[in-house]
Design a protein around this motif. Structure first.
Motif, PDB file in Angstrom:
ATOM      1  N   UNK A  17     102.819  32.685  18.350  1.00 13.98           N
ATOM      2  CA  UNK A  17     102.742  31.242  18.180  1.00 13.98           C
ATOM      3  C   UNK A  17     101.525  30.823  17.393  1.00 13.98           C
ATOM      4  N   UNK A  18     101.305  29.498  17.267  1.00 11.41           N
ATOM      5  CA  UNK A  18     100.181  28.980  16.482  1.00 11.41           C
ATOM      6  C   UNK A  18      98.844  29.457  17.052  1.00 11.41           C
ATOM      7  N   UNK A  19      97.994  29.994  16.168  1.00 11.25           N
ATOM      8  CA  UNK A  19      96.713  30.523  16.648  1.00 11.25           C
ATOM      9  C   UNK A  19      95.606  30.378  15.618  1.00 11.25           C
ATOM     10  N   UNK A  20      95.859  29.636  14.535  1.00 10.98           N
ATOM     11  CA  UNK A  20      94.869  29.465  13.465  1.00 10.98           C
ATOM     12  C   UNK A  20      94.479  30.804  12.850  1.00 10.98           C
ATOM     13  N   UNK A  21      95.375  31.782  12.941  1.00 10.18           N
ATOM     14  CA  UNK A  21      95.097  33.093  12.369  1.00 10.18           C
ATOM     15  C   UNK A  21      94.183  33.958  13.204  1.00 10.18           C
ATOM     16  N   UNK A  22      93.917  33.554  14.448  1.00 10.06           N
ATOM     17  CA  UNK A  22      93.011  34.277  15.330  1.00 10.06           C
ATOM     18  C   UNK A  22      93.785  35.080  16.368  1.00 10.06           C
ATOM     19  N   UNK A  24      92.343  35.952  22.769  1.00 12.20           N
ATOM     20  CA  UNK A  24      90.983  35.832  23.277  1.00 12.20           C
ATOM     21  C   UNK A  24      90.018  35.101  22.378  1.00 12.20           C
ATOM     22  N   UNK A  25      90.497  34.486  21.293  1.00 11.95           N
ATOM     23  CA  UNK A  25      89.633  33.722  20.390  1.00 11.95           C
ATOM     24  C   UNK A  25      90.153  32.286  20.306  1.00 11.95           C
ATOM     25  N   UNK A  26      89.927  31.472  21.340  1.00 10.57           N
ATOM     26  CA  UNK A  26      90.445  30.106  21.337  1.00 10.57           C
ATOM     27  C   UNK A  26      89.670  29.210  20.377  1.00 10.57           C
ATOM     28  N   UNK A  27      90.329  28.148  19.942  1.00 11.24           N
ATOM     29  CA  UNK A  27      89.713  27.130  19.090  1.00 11.24           C
ATOM     30  C   UNK A  27      89.580  25.858  19.912  1.00 11.24           C
TER      31      UNK A  27
END
Length: 593
Positions: free
Chosen positions: A86-91, A94-97
């Motif tokens: 799903x959407x993750x800003x390319x991360x 364990x790397x939340x925005x």
């Protein structure tokens, strides 16, 4: 400094002899970790913010690798981090925005370091809460290289600024702001990477967590503004340990590899987790404040997400140990159970069985015995670090008739930072610390001379448990964290955890110096002197496969003559004298835990 300015740093580790090739296994199977662990709890575990603030998202997106490609081109999978659905800003996992654009921040949460995949026969098995097989050192060094390339080159900064600012690039104020903020962030990040991350890299799946927590807290947070740096406090973190597994962590009565932190209640778990946030890029900027009964404001500029940490601790309580997903010889496992439970050095249950632990308020726990079994001693050197206290000179050690001097134990500085942040957060909900201080000062200033009248003495029992959270080198309730007695003898104790799910946590011993459980049942002199660390797994020997095909590093171990190397394979020789048939039976039983 604005919220976009990083005040955090690394729990960091190292890596050398690294190969990074695509893992051939494509199918992912999620391990069975109980009925309470499902897609919903897993997703929340992967994404819940805990207060870490590594870098601005727009900055990370604009940074480049040496070949000119985006730093986030592969979602950090080249370092072993796992892709998010799903959407993750390319991360990765364990790397939340967090935050609102344009000041969104990338942080880390516990799942970045405590989620693993192993590969067996073309299939990848996901194990939530398992020790991650990641190259954190590579990430830190490469991120710093990318940042310094921008901070030290005008043309590179100009390109970076165009990408970050977009239409605001032509606004002189925006450009000036970005230059100031990024330069300051890059200065701080460079300080901890170059001074704290040891040149001798630690390898996939290991880090000196305690050393880098001390470095980040004492080196980046308590110096003079605007940088808050005390570079002299940053030391090479050279006591590598394996990431621990998280299932059952909430009910251990002690925690941390040397068992120096009491555990087993929500408030003690919070202390454990606040310290972890400070170690993984949390913002912390304590300031003296005479109207506070604590003497400091520990929450101004503090990014710890107390609610998020409570959510994560609740998730850990739902996370069960992973069930072995391969066939088990049940008859042989039954024989192994008898071996496990037999008394003496050839048995395991005395140290690793489930037994009632130290009772906590409103909670029951499992006992976590602390024993010196001859394993690597290096972490005790780290635990005895001292540092300049900077802006925290004179800060009270909670629950103690004492204060921090000009220099102090790094563990004392951590204790003050963690416990007083929690006391201020929860204490302010019970009474107004500032109002009470003003009343006391107006009525009788001498009252403040008696530290027993200060806030923690009036807190409820749940918060009183904070006095157990960390050992203290001075003051009331002193528990000196040392393994060296006055007569020169030593006692390097480490925790003995319940072994549920142990099959999924290789390599073994606290410093990850033994590749398989089969090797652990051999005398230290017969254990591998070097081995590859990666995802490929050997389900017969129960641990790392001899040949690795994906991201990997080589661990080179030392013997008992170099116990303090950080890489000693020495110690824990229980069961080494068992007949081979009993060893095989014991291995089969350990798969079932």
């Amino acid at each position: 400094m604005t919220s976009i300015f990083m005040r955090g740093a690394v729990l960091a580790l190292g890596l050398f002899c690294v190969a990074s090739h695509p893992v051939s296994a494509q199918e992912i199977v999620y391990a069975d970790q109980g009925s309470d662990w499902n897609a919903t709890t897993r997703t929340l575990y992967y994404t819940q913010d805990q207060g870490s603030r590594l870098i601005a998202l727009s900055w990370m997106q604009a940074l480049k690798q040496p070949d000119g490609t985006s730093f986030l081109a592969d979602g950090l999978q080249r370092y072993g981090y796992l892709p998010m659905n799903g959407p993750s800003q390319g991360l990765p996992v364990g790397f939340p925005v967090t935050g609102a654009a344009p000041q969104q921040m990338v942080g880390m949460t516990c799942s970045a370091c405590h989620t693993r995949e192993i590969a067996v026969s073309g299939t990848r098995y996901r194990i939530d809460g398992g020790p991650a097989l990641v190259n954190f050192h590579g990430l830190m060094v490469d991120l710093n290289t990318a940042a310094q390339a921008v901070a030290t080159n005008a043309a590179a900064f100009d390109s970076f600024a165009k990408e970050v600012l977009g239409t605001q690039y032509k606004d002189p104020n925006s450009l000036s702001w970005l230059k100031t903020e990024f330069t300051l962030w890059a200065q701080r990040f460079d300080a901890i990477v170059k001074n704290g991350v040891p040149h001798e890299n630690w390898g996939v799946g290991r880090l000196d967590a305690v050393g880098m927590i001390f470095n980040r807290l004492t080196g980046l947070d308590i110096g003079p503004p605007p940088s808050n740096l005390l570079v002299a406090n940053i030391q090479p973190a050279d006591a590598p340990v394996r990431y621990p597994f998280l299932w059952n962590a909430a009910i251990q009565d002690k925690t941390q590899w040397p068992g120096f932190a009491e555990n087993g209640s929500d408030i003690l778990g919070l202390a454990r987790n606040v310290g972890e946030v400070y170690g993984v890029f949390g913002e912390f900027a304590p300031k003296k404040e005479k109207w506070s009964l604590l003497g400091y404001d520990y929450l101004a500029g503090n990014s710890v997400n107390f609610s998020g940490l409570s959510t994560l601790e609740g998730l850990i309580k739902k996370m069960g140990p992973p069930k072995f997903p391969f066939p088990v010889n049940q008859k042989l496992a039954e024989k192994g159970k008898a071996v496990f439970n037999q008394p003496g050095n050839n048995g395991c249950a005395d140290c690793h069985g489930i037994k009632p632990g130290q009772p906590r308020l409103l909670n029951s726990t499992w006992a976590t015995p602390l024993l010196d079994v001859g394993t690597d001693s290096r972490q005790y050197d780290i635990l005895n670090w001292t540092a300049e206290t900077g802006v925290m000179e004179g800060a009270r050690i909670p629950f103690a008739h004492d204060t921090l001097g000009k220099t102090a134990s790094s563990l004392d500085i951590l204790t003050v930072s963690v416990a007083n942040s929690i006391l201020q957060y929860y204490g302010s909900k019970l009474f107004d610390l500032r109002e009470d201080a003003q009343t006391l000062l107006a009525a009788a200033p001498s009252v403040l001379g008696d530290m027993a009248d200060l806030p923690e003495a009036r807190l409820p029992g749940t918060l009183q448990e904070l006095k157990l959270a960390f050992p203290k080198s001075r003051g009331d309730n002193q528990k000196l964290m040392t393994a060296r007695a006055t007569d020169g003898s030593t006692n390097f104790k480490y925790e003995s955890r319940v072994l549920q799910g142990i099959w999924a946590t290789a390599p073994y011993l606290h410093n990850g110096s033994v590749p398989t459980l089969e090797d652990l049942l051999k005398p230290a002199a017969q254990r591998p002197t070097q081995f590859a660390v990666g995802r490929d797994y050997d389900i017969k020997k129960v641990g790392l496969a001899a040949t690795q095909t994906g991201l990997q590093s080589t661990t080179v171990t030392t013997g008992c003559d170099q116990r303090n190397s950080g890489n000693s394979r020495c110690g824990h020789e229980f069961g080494t004298a068992l007949p081979d048939s009993d060893k095989q039976a014991l291995l089969e039983y350990l798969k079932t835990l």
